[in-house]
Scaffold this active site. Structure first.
Site, short mmCIF file in Angstrom:
data_model
loop_
_atom_site.label_atom_id
_atom_site.label_comp_id
_atom_site.label_asym_id
_atom_site.label_seq_id
_atom_site.Cartn_x
_atom_site.Cartn_y
_atom_site.Cartn_z
N CYS A 172 -31.32 36.82 -41.83
CA CYS A 172 -31.80 35.66 -42.58
C CYS A 172 -32.70 36.15 -43.71
O CYS A 172 -33.50 37.06 -43.52
CB CYS A 172 -32.58 34.73 -41.66
SG CYS A 172 -33.30 33.30 -42.48
N HIS A 223 -27.15 27.31 -38.72
CA HIS A 223 -28.31 28.15 -39.08
C HIS A 223 -29.21 27.40 -40.07
O HIS A 223 -30.44 27.39 -39.91
CB HIS A 223 -27.80 29.46 -39.70
CG HIS A 223 -28.86 30.41 -40.17
ND1 HIS A 223 -29.19 31.56 -39.49
CD2 HIS A 223 -29.67 30.39 -41.27
CE1 HIS A 223 -30.15 32.20 -40.13
NE2 HIS A 223 -30.46 31.51 -41.22
N GLU A 224 -28.60 26.76 -41.06
CA GLU A 224 -29.41 26.05 -42.06
C GLU A 224 -30.07 24.81 -41.45
O GLU A 224 -31.22 24.50 -41.75
CB GLU A 224 -28.55 25.66 -43.27
CG GLU A 224 -27.83 26.81 -43.96
CD GLU A 224 -28.71 28.00 -44.28
OE1 GLU A 224 -29.93 27.83 -44.41
OE2 GLU A 224 -28.17 29.13 -44.36
N HIS A 266 -33.20 25.61 -39.78
CA HIS A 266 -34.35 25.71 -40.69
C HIS A 266 -35.00 24.35 -40.89
O HIS A 266 -36.22 24.25 -41.03
CB HIS A 266 -33.90 26.27 -42.04
CG HIS A 266 -33.79 27.76 -42.09
ND1 HIS A 266 -34.85 28.59 -41.85
CD2 HIS A 266 -32.74 28.58 -42.38
CE1 HIS A 266 -34.46 29.86 -41.98
NE2 HIS A 266 -33.18 29.87 -42.30
#
Lengths: 166, 270
Positions: free
Chosen positions: A97, A139-140, A143
């Site tokens: 990342c 994954h995003e 966040h």
């Protein structure tokens, strides 16, 4: 200010839950442009979430075009206030990342995902993504919930130095 | 283990481990890695998990009674090793002594093999304190817990990664720039136990220029038919023939009936 610096841990914005965007106005559309521009100038980057550029709003961009592990590919897309409608078929892979530049980790993520959200034109979209594109989307979205891949690893021995040769 | 296990990620002050201990938790695996530039302080992270005892979930940051060891200058790095029969409280006891000395526990790894505990720590120590002093301070805990503890000064600590040397990863455009250097393979080796498996594998890898980054072996199965299981993570420098090395190891161990599977490690930067 289309290209913004990418923040790294321990930036507080990376560990806080991002706020909903709500209505898509000029400010939101400017954020979408910033996300796209910042992603495009970052070598190897296939996705970016708003908190990574210091904005605590629920928005991300993904583009897995040309990636060898990609199966589904929707090109460059930005989603605001994304929601995972379904996720299945967990698969392991080693992730890195931009916001955790020194480490990688083995993370199991769903490889069949249905995600919906609002695009920069204010239109609700529902996307069926799989394989690498699914991993990038999840994954995003992590966040946006204040999580990085370090929070998803199976344990201490699933975290590795990013680089081994100096 | 006769109890359920959970994995906690803690951005910590060292006192977090003591609170783990007080809350009845036992550390069965520990790993810490410093993932920030030297001198950079971490921010306590609120944990939104109702199952985590609140005393454990929140770190205090690094207070050290006003002595923060890794602030600019004034520290030396040391290795600390501790070995002994495993029991609850070892990590917490070591961490408490180090905190009282004003030390920062930076990188670490621990393991338990058949009831025996081993930990290796990199510790930032105020440069007014020598290794002998740290070792002496640890002596009562070591005696109480029947541990063998050794503290040794470390030379110049290598930078964490080339990212830190160049600063590239701290700016837009840096991530991913170093992924093309060298290759990393994971080797899975297993077969009927026999002498020489590790020696054959590692000799082949060394001759091919490989560097062993991680190793784990287990002897499993019934006593009359033991099975040896070996996992290796191996780094190959740029320009070396990693795939060829994998073939060599496969052939070398195939001669003695041991199976070898090698996979390159691919990292997806997201």
């Amino acid at each position: 200010m289309p290209v913004r610096p990418v923040l790294t841990l321990p930036a507080p914005v990376l560990t806080c839950r991002a706020r909903p965007v709500g209505s898509i106005d000029d400010e939101a559309r400017a954020l979408a442009v910033d996300l796209i521009d910042t992603m495009k100038v970052s070598p190897g980057c296939v996705g970016l979430a708003a908190p990574q550029i210091g904005v605590g709003l629920r928005a991300f961009v993904v583009d897995v075009t040309g990636h060898r592990k990609a199966q589904s590919c929707h090109g460059t897309f930005v989603l605001f206030d994304p929601v995972v409608d379904s996720a299945s078929d967990l698969q392991p892979a080693r992730e890195g990342c931009m916001s955790v530049p020194d480490l990688t980790g083995d993370v199991r993520r769903a490889s069949q995902v249905v995600v919906s959200g609002i695009d920069p034109q204010g239109v609700r979209r529902t996307l069926h993504v799989d394989a690498f594109e699914a991993r990038a989307v999840l994954h995003e979205i992590d966040h946006l919930d204040g999580l990085v891949f370090l929070d998803r690893v199976a344990g201490p021995h699933a975290v590795f130095p990013r680089k081994v040769y100096r | 283990m006769g109890f359920g296990g959970r994995c906690f990620r803690v951005q910590w002050g060292p006192s977090a481990l003591r609170r783990f201990r007080r809350s009845g938790c036992r550390t069965v695996r520990l790993s810490t890695v410093r993932d920030s530039t030297p001198g950079q302080r971490r921010v306590p992270r609120p944990v939104d998990d109702g199952d985590v005892p609140s005393v454990v979930a929140l770190s205090e940051g690094r207070r050290h009674n006003g002595r923060v060891a890794n602030q600019s200058g004034g520290v030396t790095h040391m290795t600390l090793t501790a070995v002994g029969v495993d029991r609850p409280g070892i990590v917490a006891a070591l961490a408490a002594v180090l905190e009282d000395l004003g030390c920062n526990l930076e990188d670490s790894t621990m393991s338990i093999l058949r009831g025996h505990f081993a930990v290796l720590l990199i510790v930032a120590v105020p440069d007014t304190i020598g290794a002998e002093t740290v070792e002496a301070a640890l002596a009562p805990a070591a005696h109480r817990l029947d541990l063998t503890v050794a503290v040794r000064p470390l030379g110049e600590l290598p930078s964490l990664t080339s990212n830190d040397q160049t600063g590239r990863s701290r700016t837009v455009g840096g991530a991913g720039a170093d992924l093309g250097e060298g290759e990393v393979y994971v080797f899975s080796v297993h077969g009927a136990d026999r002498p020489g498996i590790v020696e054959r594998a590692t000799r082949s890898l060394l001759e091919a220029g490989g560097n062993i980054l991680d190793l784990s072996t287990r002897l499993v199965g019934p006593p009359d038919a033991p099975v040896y299981v070996l996992h290796l993570t191996v780094g190959f420098p740029p320009g070396s023939d990693a795939a060829g090395a994998a073939d060599t190891v496969r052939a070398t161990l195939g001669e003695v009936g041991v199976q070898v599977h090698a996979e390159p490690v691919e990292i997806d930067v997201l």
